[in-house]
Design an enzyme around this catalytic site. Structure first.
Site, PDB file in Angstrom:
ATOM      1  NE  ARG A  92       0.660  -1.993  -5.370  1.00 25.13           N
ATOM      2  CZ  ARG A  92       1.286  -3.051  -5.901  1.00 25.13           C
ATOM      3  NH1 ARG A  92       1.200  -4.240  -5.337  1.00 25.13           N
ATOM      4  NH2 ARG A  92       2.017  -2.910  -6.976  1.00 25.13           N
ATOM      5  CG  HIS A 136       0.325  -5.617 -11.376  1.00 24.55           C
ATOM      6  ND1 HIS A 136       0.417  -5.397 -10.018  1.00 24.55           N
ATOM      7  CD2 HIS A 136       0.695  -6.910 -11.553  1.00 24.55           C
ATOM      8  CE1 HIS A 136       0.806  -6.506  -9.398  1.00 24.55           C
ATOM      9  NE2 HIS A 136       0.983  -7.447 -10.316  1.00 24.55           N
ATOM     10  CD  GLU A 181       6.421  -7.918  -8.335  1.00 21.08           C
ATOM     11  OE1 GLU A 181       6.280  -8.731  -9.258  1.00 21.08           O
ATOM     12  OE2 GLU A 181       6.180  -8.187  -7.161  1.00 21.08           O
ATOM     13  CG  ASN A 313       5.543  -5.838  -4.594  1.00 17.28           C
ATOM     14  OD1 ASN A 313       5.060  -4.986  -3.841  1.00 17.28           O
ATOM     15  ND2 ASN A 313       5.081  -6.062  -5.808  1.00 17.28           N
ATOM     16  CE1 TYR A 315       4.337 -12.470  -2.440  1.00 21.80           C
ATOM     17  CE2 TYR A 315       5.549 -10.851  -3.727  1.00 21.80           C
ATOM     18  CZ  TYR A 315       4.346 -11.353  -3.245  1.00 21.80           C
ATOM     19  OH  TYR A 315       3.160 -10.727  -3.553  1.00 21.80           O
ATOM     20  CD  GLU A 378       2.522  -7.640  -5.227  1.00 26.85           C
ATOM     21  OE1 GLU A 378       3.058  -8.771  -5.269  1.00 26.85           O
ATOM     22  OE2 GLU A 378       2.194  -6.999  -6.223  1.00 26.85           O
TER      23      GLU A 378
HETATM   24  O1  IFM Z   1       0.800 -12.445  -8.027  1.00 28.74           O
HETATM   25  C1  IFM Z   1       2.031 -11.804  -8.065  1.00 28.74           C
HETATM   26  C2  IFM Z   1       1.851 -10.312  -8.302  1.00 28.74           C
HETATM   27  O2  IFM Z   1       1.134 -10.067  -9.468  1.00 28.74           O
HETATM   28  C3  IFM Z   1       3.178  -9.641  -8.420  1.00 28.74           C
HETATM   29  N1  IFM Z   1       4.027  -9.945  -7.285  1.00 28.74           N
HETATM   30  C4  IFM Z   1       4.155 -11.338  -6.922  1.00 28.74           C
HETATM   31  C5  IFM Z   1       2.794 -11.969  -6.773  1.00 28.74           C
HETATM   32  C6  IFM Z   1       2.939 -13.456  -6.374  1.00 28.74           C
HETATM   33  O3  IFM Z   1       3.651 -14.152  -7.335  1.00 28.74           O
END
Ligand code: IFM
Length: 472
Positions: A92, A136, A181, A313, A315, A378
């Site tokens: 990706r 992005h 995002e 994505n 985290y 992600e």
């Molecule tokens: O590095 C970033 C990415 O560009 C977008 N999502 C979160 C990642 C980590 O902060």
């Protein structure tokens, strides 16, 4: 020899190999143009909002920028070989809008397109599937000068750029993601000011949300119609950064705080895109701040153009309280309180809490509320890596982070979530936006002095895990 585990989160994973994922599960690594390419002024590329923002004193750690980054623009074949060595099936990456359409208007720049054509050639030659993200975060600066995402015209400019990109690459690439995002583009860029273009106006940020989604819809329509007309295979999606909101207590205030956080952070994007309507409660919350979404007739039909896949994505998840530390449900700004609460959990170098079970919860909730297939586009972690005397990077914390989150995906699948793939963020250390090169998310280390790439232990674990899952 330095074998010290930096944050103490790591476990010995030898005893717990990943199980429960099918042999045809999609495995990938992800990157983004401005974070890795460099070559900022080459072959006709013009500045994006990030080139400008990086030059504003104090905005990026040590005043760093993406001028050189990982020099991927010049080292692309070597990087594709690295991707092949990892054994992933999908890569990706994002296209740089100011490389493909310098200045954000007018015809395509052949030299910019050529770079991506060569990248696709290289990937194809190694049997790796390209997965394109159109946006992005690198808005051409001229479009920001003309109003940026708070201006409706930017949505049409994005659709025009998407058409140029799809016309040139659509016959060869099946997987297209419109936006990465949009919450970050709108909120961090226009409300909080800690990402480009650095504005701090909540009302403008909400206008940006709508125009990002409108741009997504317009681009989706074009891509869908053109793919059908040309007989191209297509898997179309959008990538959202999604987390979970958990109440600190079972009080009404905490439940409301979670509703608001979930509304503004997730449903404001998912509902119009998947269901064709903005959530009523979020509209009411916005009205409390005298802010309105600038919706025009027909916009929501465009925004809800059918998608094949939702990119997730993930985290972290967050615990919320609906009262101030003093116990008041109303904050100093006169608004209901939505306060994130820190927990005593292991953290990454970003100071983000590590919450893998929240990923399972999120995927099950997406399945139940939206019912669209998902791919983790992600997931990964920054840790303060050290290079050991043996020249290796024993990043056991990152490996444990990946293992726990992949296990969380498997758990969600076992309970019925249609999750079809997982992409590690990131292929290699890169420019982490306002943090500059300080935070390392890569499973491959980049020595920025020499541009040497070294597989970290996490990359080797990822490679072996993929191999095992495929039964090889
Ligand atoms: O590095 C970033 C990415 O560009 C977008 N999502 C979160 C990642 C980590 O902060």
């Amino acid at each position: 020899m330095n074998l010290v585990i930096p944050q103490g989160y790591a476990r010995d994973l030898a005893a717990e190999p990943v199980t429960g994922l099918p042999a045809d599960f999609r495995w990938g690594v992800a990157t983004a143009a401005y974070q890795i390419e460099g070559a900022a002024a080459e072959d006709g590329r013009t500045p994006s909002i990030w080139d400008t923002y990086c030059r504003v004193p104090g905005m990026v750690v040590r005043g760093e920028n993406g001028d050189v980054a990982c020099d991927h623009y010049h080292r692309m074949p070597e990087d594709v070989q690295l991707i092949a060595d990892l054994g992933v099936d999908t890569y990706r990456f994002s296209l740089a809008w100011p490389r493909i359409q310098p200045g954000g208007r007018g015809p395509a720049n052949d030299k910019g397109l050529d770079f991506y054509k060569r990248l696709i050639d290289e990937l194809e030659s190694k049997g790796i599937t390209p997965w394109i993200t159109l946006y992005h975060w690198d808005l051409p600066q001229e479009l920001e000068d003309a109003g940026g995402w708070p201006a409706r015209d930017t949505a049409y400019r994005f659709a025009e750029y998407a058409a140029l990109a799809y016309d040139a690459l659509g016959d060869r690439v099946k997987h297209w993601t419109t936006l990465n995002e949009p919450w970050c583009s709108a909120m961090l860029g226009y409300a909080y000011g800690n990402q480009a273009p650095g504005r701090t106006n909540f009302g403008e940020a909400i206008h940006a949300v709508h125009h990002l989604l409108l741009g997504h819809g317009l681009a989706s329509r074009y891509i869908r119609e053109t793919a059908a007309a040309r007989g191209n295979e297509l898997e179309l999606g959008i990538t959202l950064n999604l987390g979970t909101a958990t109440p600190e207590t079972d009080s009404h205030e905490d439940a409301e705080a979670c509703r608001r956080a979930d509304g503004l952070g997730r449903r404001l994007y998912l509902d119009p895109v998947v269901k064709g309507a903005y959530p009523e409660d979020v509209i009411a919350d916005l009205a409390l701040q005298n802010v309105e979404l600038p919706v025009q007739d027909g916009d929501l039909e465009i925004i809800s153009t059918p998608l094949d896949v939702l990119g997730v994505n993930f985290y972290r998840g967050t615990l919320f309280s609906g009262v101030t530390e003093e116990g008041s449900p109303v904050g100093a700004d006169g608004l209901p309180v939505t306060r994130g609460i820190e927990r005593d959990l292991p953290r990454t170098a970003m100071d983000w809490e590590i919450t893998p079970t929240a990923l399972t919860d999120l995927l099950l909730r997406l399945q139940k509320d939206y019912g669209i297939p998902t791919v983790i586009t992600e997931n990964g972690a920054a840790f303060d890596d050290t290079v050991s005397e043996d020249g290796e990077i024993h990043d056991a914390d990152r490996t444990t982070y990946l293992a726990d989150h992949i296990a969380a995906v498997a758990a969600a699948r076992a309970e019925g979530a249609d999750v079809r793939g997982y992409f590690a963020w990131s292929l290699m250390d890169n420019f982490e936006w306002s943090y500059g090169y300080d935070k390392r998310f890569g499973i491959v280390r980049v020595d920025y002095d020499t541009q040497e790439r070294t597989l970290k232990d996490s990359a080797k674990w990822y490679r072996d895990t993929i191999r095992l899952t495929r039964g090889a």
